[in-house]
Design a protein around this motif. Structure first.
Motif, PDB file in Angstrom:
ATOM      1  N   TRP A 178      20.187  -1.587  16.791  1.00 29.29           N
ATOM      2  CA  TRP A 178      20.164  -0.293  17.619  1.00 29.29           C
ATOM      3  C   TRP A 178      20.322   0.513  16.730  1.00 29.29           C
ATOM      4  O   TRP A 178      20.389   1.164  16.319  1.00 29.29           O
ATOM      5  N   LYS A 179      18.912   1.368  17.630  1.00 21.01           N
ATOM      6  CA  LYS A 179      18.622   3.040  16.996  1.00 21.01           C
ATOM      7  C   LYS A 179      19.604   3.919  17.681  1.00 21.01           C
ATOM      8  O   LYS A 179      19.644   4.271  19.325  1.00 21.01           O
ATOM      9  N   PHE A 180      20.479   4.905  16.971  1.00 21.60           N
ATOM     10  CA  PHE A 180      20.804   6.088  17.529  1.00 21.60           C
ATOM     11  C   PHE A 180      20.271   7.134  16.870  1.00 21.60           C
ATOM     12  O   PHE A 180      19.245   7.975  16.269  1.00 21.60           O
ATOM     13  N   TYR A 181      20.466   8.551  17.941  1.00 20.26           N
ATOM     14  CA  TYR A 181      19.796  10.011  17.465  1.00 20.26           C
ATOM     15  C   TYR A 181      21.175  10.756  17.965  1.00 20.26           C
ATOM     16  O   TYR A 181      21.333  10.313  18.824  1.00 20.26           O
ATOM     17  N   ILE A 182      21.207  11.777  17.106  1.00 24.30           N
ATOM     18  CA  ILE A 182      21.572  12.985  17.868  1.00 24.30           C
ATOM     19  C   ILE A 182      21.373  14.439  18.416  1.00 24.30           C
ATOM     20  O   ILE A 182      19.907  14.969  17.707  1.00 24.30           O
ATOM     21  N   GLU A 183      21.077  14.641  19.833  1.00 28.36           N
ATOM     22  CA  GLU A 183      20.812  15.358  20.219  1.00 28.36           C
ATOM     23  C   GLU A 183      21.553  17.064  20.131  1.00 28.36           C
ATOM     24  O   GLU A 183      22.576  16.946  20.663  1.00 28.36           O
ATOM     25  N   TYR A 184      20.789  17.951  19.676  1.00 28.07           N
ATOM     26  CA  TYR A 184      21.659  19.108  19.267  1.00 28.07           C
ATOM     27  C   TYR A 184      21.599  20.193  20.305  1.00 28.07           C
ATOM     28  O   TYR A 184      22.176  21.153  19.709  1.00 28.07           O
TER      29      TYR A 184
END
Length: 401
Positions: free
Chosen positions: A152-158
């Motif tokens: 499972w990939k995560f990404y942080i939208e800033y």
């Protein structure tokens, strides 16, 4: 005992560090993406948000240890008590599958928490990371437990308020502050930051009028990945790097001696060998009345040294003719740093290539327009301290990739 370690903490210092860890969690901007400051911060966020992110699971134990192996999160499903092992990574890791399989074997053999887990069901293995190396998929395909392994990939939208932690197709709020964003100034809340115990003692020995600026420059260093902060037993020296040993990578050092405050940075340096990433420790001599904690300070000299800066060398006429074994001048006029560091005798171009990559973002072959731009900058290196700090940070991030 060159630097203090956790075993030297008093009970009160440990309590202070616990408060500091909880109060100062943050995200960092690196490589045009947002990352957690550390893997522990990622674990802290997942644990605090566990019921929201995994409503179908129960968290049984964090950092469950068996036979010298320690999995991040041991869980089970609410519906049928199926065991679920979650491994969290803050960056790409090629050995994820073998790591998960070792955890699976140990937990299955030990039958951990058998009153809460049904071991007649297959153990589900989940890896959560920002990216996955091709080797992870190869190892998964080769495993007989392939159907039980999930990436499972995560990404942080800033660019949203609040920031969003994106996991697969779902978004979750994340309230950690971000450090290192281009053009941002993170100094309005620095005074309220709870410093770790050793760092607090170091700061207490600084002149009161420079403590706020120390916190600003400290945040720049602490916003870098894999960084550790180490303080000497006298609380007169603070080091930023992966460790204190000779083979550890280092970014910066600040010393507070009876002769004043000194800043040292690890910067690209001239070499005559095939060192892939040539760096050396440089001290800075500033213009009169300038501060090492002010990025607008004017740098007059860079001093290539493994120890301290001896200003008496500057008072005789021989210091200009002092060189290290690679031919780098021990004392370099600030505006000639690039010219001196990237000069070569035809045997090695490593430093030139490194500097052009860090400052221009280019690799060989270089076109003539880029080289002309480089030559004009090379003979007139910027002399503001902030430029050197930025170069040291760029060098650090290149070294730890």
């Amino acid at each position: 005992m060159p630097y203090l370690k956790s075993k030297h903490l008093t009970t009160n210092s440990k309590r202070r560090n616990e408060r500091s860890d909880k109060a100062n969690r943050k995200l960092i901007y690196i490589g045009r993406e947002i990352r957690f400051q550390s893997e522990q911060d990622l674990e802290d966020y997942i644990e605090a948000s566990f019921d929201t992110i995994f409503p179908e699971l129960v968290l049984i134990k964090r950092q469950h240890s068996l036979k010298m192996q320690r999995c991040d999160l041991l869980c089970c499903s609410k519906l049928d008590k199926q065991a679920v092992i979650i491994e969290l990574k803050n960056e790409e890791d090629r050995g994820l599958v073998s790591q998960l399989l070792r955890y699976r074997k140990n937990i299955f053999q030990n039958q951990s928490f058998a009153d809460r887990i049904d071991y007649s069901l297959p153990i589900k293995l989940i890896a959560i990371a920002p990216t996955f190396h091709e080797d992870n998929y190869t190892d998964k395909e080769a495993s007989k437990f392939e159907d039980d392994i999930y990436f499972w990939k995560f990404y942080i939208e800033y660019q949203t308020t609040p920031l969003k932690f994106q996991l697969e197709d779902n978004n979750y709020d994340i309230l950690y502050p971000v450090f290192g964003l281009p053009g941002s100034v993170q100094n309005e809340d620095l005074q309220s930051i709870i410093l770790p115990a050793f760092t607090h003692n170091f700061e207490s020995k600084l002149p009161v009028d420079v403590r706020q600026n120390f916190r600003i420059i400290r945040e720049l260093f602490m916003a870098q990945p894999k960084i550790k902060e180490m303080v000497s037993p006298t609380y007169r020296k603070i080091l930023y790097g992966t460790g204190e040993g000779q083979n550890h990578k280092k970014l910066a050092e600040i010393t507070n001696t009876g002769k004043g405050i000194w800043l040292f940075l690890w910067l690209p340096t001239k070499v005559r060998t095939k060192i892939k990433i040539p760096v050396a420790r440089f001290g800075f001599v500033l213009a009169a009345n300038n501060s090492y904690f002010d990025q607008d300070s004017v740098v007059e000299w860079l001093v290539c040294t493994k120890t301290t800066v001896n200003l008496e060398e500057n008072s005789n006429n021989n210091f200009c003719f002092s060189f290290d074994r690679h031919g780098m001048s021990k004392w370099t006029s600030a505006n000639m740093y690039l010219c001196q560091a990237s000069s070569n005798d035809g045997r090695n171009l490593n430093t030139l290539d490194l500097l052009i990559y860090l400052l221009k973002g280019a690799t060989r072959p270089f076109d003539i327009s880029l080289l002309e731009s480089w030559w004009s900058q090379e003979i007139n290196t910027p002399t503001n301290l902030g430029w050197y700090i930025d170069l040291a940070i760029k060098t650090w991030n290149y070294r730890i990739k």
